[in-house]
Write a protein that holds these residues in place. Structure first.
Motif, PDB file in Angstrom:
ATOM      1  N   ALA A 102      39.202  32.275  39.140  1.00 37.84           N
ATOM      2  CA  ALA A 102      38.672  33.581  38.753  1.00 37.84           C
ATOM      3  C   ALA A 102      37.196  33.734  39.080  1.00 37.84           C
ATOM      4  CB  ALA A 102      38.896  33.796  37.251  1.00 37.84           C
ATOM      5  N   ARG A 103      36.434  32.641  39.046  1.00 38.72           N
ATOM      6  CA  ARG A 103      34.989  32.747  39.185  1.00 38.72           C
ATOM      7  C   ARG A 103      34.455  32.315  40.560  1.00 38.72           C
ATOM      8  NH1 ARG A 103      35.116  36.017  35.678  1.00 38.72           N
ATOM      9  NH2 ARG A 103      34.070  35.880  33.646  1.00 38.72           N
ATOM     10  N   GLU A 105      34.207  31.900  44.577  1.00 39.11           N
ATOM     11  CA  GLU A 105      34.573  32.665  45.768  1.00 39.11           C
ATOM     12  C   GLU A 105      34.740  31.693  46.933  1.00 39.11           C
ATOM     13  OE1 GLU A 105      35.362  35.755  45.830  1.00 39.11           O
ATOM     14  OE2 GLU A 105      34.769  36.171  43.750  1.00 39.11           O
ATOM     15  N   THR A 164      44.285  33.392  35.118  1.00 34.36           N
ATOM     16  CA  THR A 164      43.371  33.876  36.151  1.00 34.36           C
ATOM     17  C   THR A 164      43.160  35.383  36.026  1.00 34.36           C
ATOM     18  OG1 THR A 164      44.036  32.128  37.695  1.00 34.36           O
ATOM     19  CG2 THR A 164      42.988  34.072  38.644  1.00 34.36           C
ATOM     20  N   THR A 165      44.250  36.110  35.829  1.00 35.72           N
ATOM     21  CA  THR A 165      44.143  37.556  35.627  1.00 35.72           C
ATOM     22  C   THR A 165      43.317  37.873  34.391  1.00 35.72           C
ATOM     23  OG1 THR A 165      46.327  37.837  36.649  1.00 35.72           O
ATOM     24  CG2 THR A 165      45.480  39.675  35.347  1.00 35.72           C
ATOM     25  N   ARG A 168      39.550  37.134  35.078  1.00 36.20           N
ATOM     26  CA  ARG A 168      38.949  38.044  36.040  1.00 36.20           C
ATOM     27  C   ARG A 168      38.415  39.317  35.378  1.00 36.20           C
ATOM     28  NH1 ARG A 168      42.823  38.164  41.458  1.00 36.20           N
ATOM     29  NH2 ARG A 168      41.763  36.485  42.590  1.00 36.20           N
ATOM     30  N   GLN A 169      39.066  39.757  34.316  1.00 39.09           N
ATOM     31  CA  GLN A 169      38.626  40.997  33.690  1.00 39.09           C
ATOM     32  C   GLN A 169      37.453  40.798  32.737  1.00 39.09           C
ATOM     33  OE1 GLN A 169      39.401  42.227  30.259  1.00 39.09           O
ATOM     34  NE2 GLN A 169      39.942  40.165  29.613  1.00 39.09           N
TER      35      GLN A 169
END
Length: 283
Positions: A102-103, A105, A164-165, A168-169
């Motif tokens: 999620a964090r 890149e 992960t979802t 992400r929020q």
């Protein structure tokens, strides 16, 4: 005017039709469980009776489940060990993996997520023979890890995808503010992010535990010692009084014993479960 009258006449139907639909769905879902409970409390002689209420009420089937030599108590403990360890390991690995995805890149991140969720789509029966050969070679047959490791392979993809979802929020400013106050990235995760992610973590834990508790195919294939088998496998091996008759009432009683703890847990924690399922879908 006529249109308004027709709308007023149709409004009660529109109002109660969804309730009727929900009632039908609830009845459809609860009917098998109700019949299992009713069958569990019949006398063994009445196990094929079709009455909606057991008469007379009997605890003979429950007593038979925990009778001497049956070993169902040990099987329940085995199920608790397998499901509990699977849940803990899934959360440990899943939280780290999900937060990283999620964090951070990096290239092909979406491809990695797609591969993770794809691995959960393989049918369990296709993995039995390869796993059986592997576990025979490394002498894992009749061990807890022979049931825990395959359960992890099924539980982890869904846990990683769900968490992960959820992560992400969450705004990145939370970690940044924590690090400005002196926290390391790891401290920002478990002091700030993890408490806020509690609903999603709790929901993942419940779903993982239920899936591991209900697992049957792997446990049946990898274990043939009665002292290691789980409750679901033990139920499938119940024998009647003569060894040839079907112990229907005893199996229903064992099914009630296995199911009721899960039902109680879901009822107690239903608000947290709903919060976890919906929190990741809105910002």
């Amino acid at each position: 005017m006529s249109i308004d009258v027709k709308a007023a006449e149709a409004s009660p139907v529109r109002k109660y039709l969804p309730l009727v639909g929900v009632a039908i769905i609830v009845l459809y879902c609860l009917a098998p469980f109700y019949w299992m409970v009713v069958s569990a409390f019949r006398r063994p002689l009445d196990q094929f009776d079709n009455s909606l209420i057991p008469a007379p009420f009997s605890l003979d089937n429950l007593q038979a489940v925990f009778g001497e030599g049956v070993g169902f108590g040990r099987a329940l403990l085995n199920s608790l060990i397998v499901a509990g360890v699977t849940t803990v390991l899934t959360l440990i690995v899943g939280l780290v993996a999900a937060y990283t995805l999620a964090r951070l890149e990096f290239r092909f991140k979406n491809v990695v997520l797609a591969i993770i969720i794809t691995t959960s789509m393989f049918p369990g029966i296709s993995l039995v023979i390869p796993l059986l050969k592997l576990f025979i070679d490394i002498k894992w047959i009749n061990t807890y890890q022979a049931m825990i490791v395959p359960s992890l392979s099924f539980a982890l993809p869904l846990a990683v995808w769900t968490l992960t979802t959820f992560f992400r929020q969450m705004p990145r400013e939370l970690e940044q503010a924590a690090m400005v106050d002196g926290c390391t990235p790891a401290q920002a995760f478990y002091k700030v992010i993890l408490p806020l992610a509690a609903p999603g973590v709790f929901t993942t834990a419940i779903i993982t535990f239920i899936a591991a508790w209900n697992e049957f195919l792997i446990a049946l294939s990898m274990v043939n010692k009665s002292s290691i088998q789980t409750a679901n496998v033990a139920i499938s091996k119940f024998q009647g009084s003569s060894g040839f008759d079907q112990p229907f009432g005893t199996q229903m009683a064992a099914g009630v014993v296995v199911t009721i703890p899960l039902v109680i847990a879901v009822l107690i924690f239903q608000r947290r479960i709903v919060a976890g399922l919906t929190a990741g879908g809105v910002k």
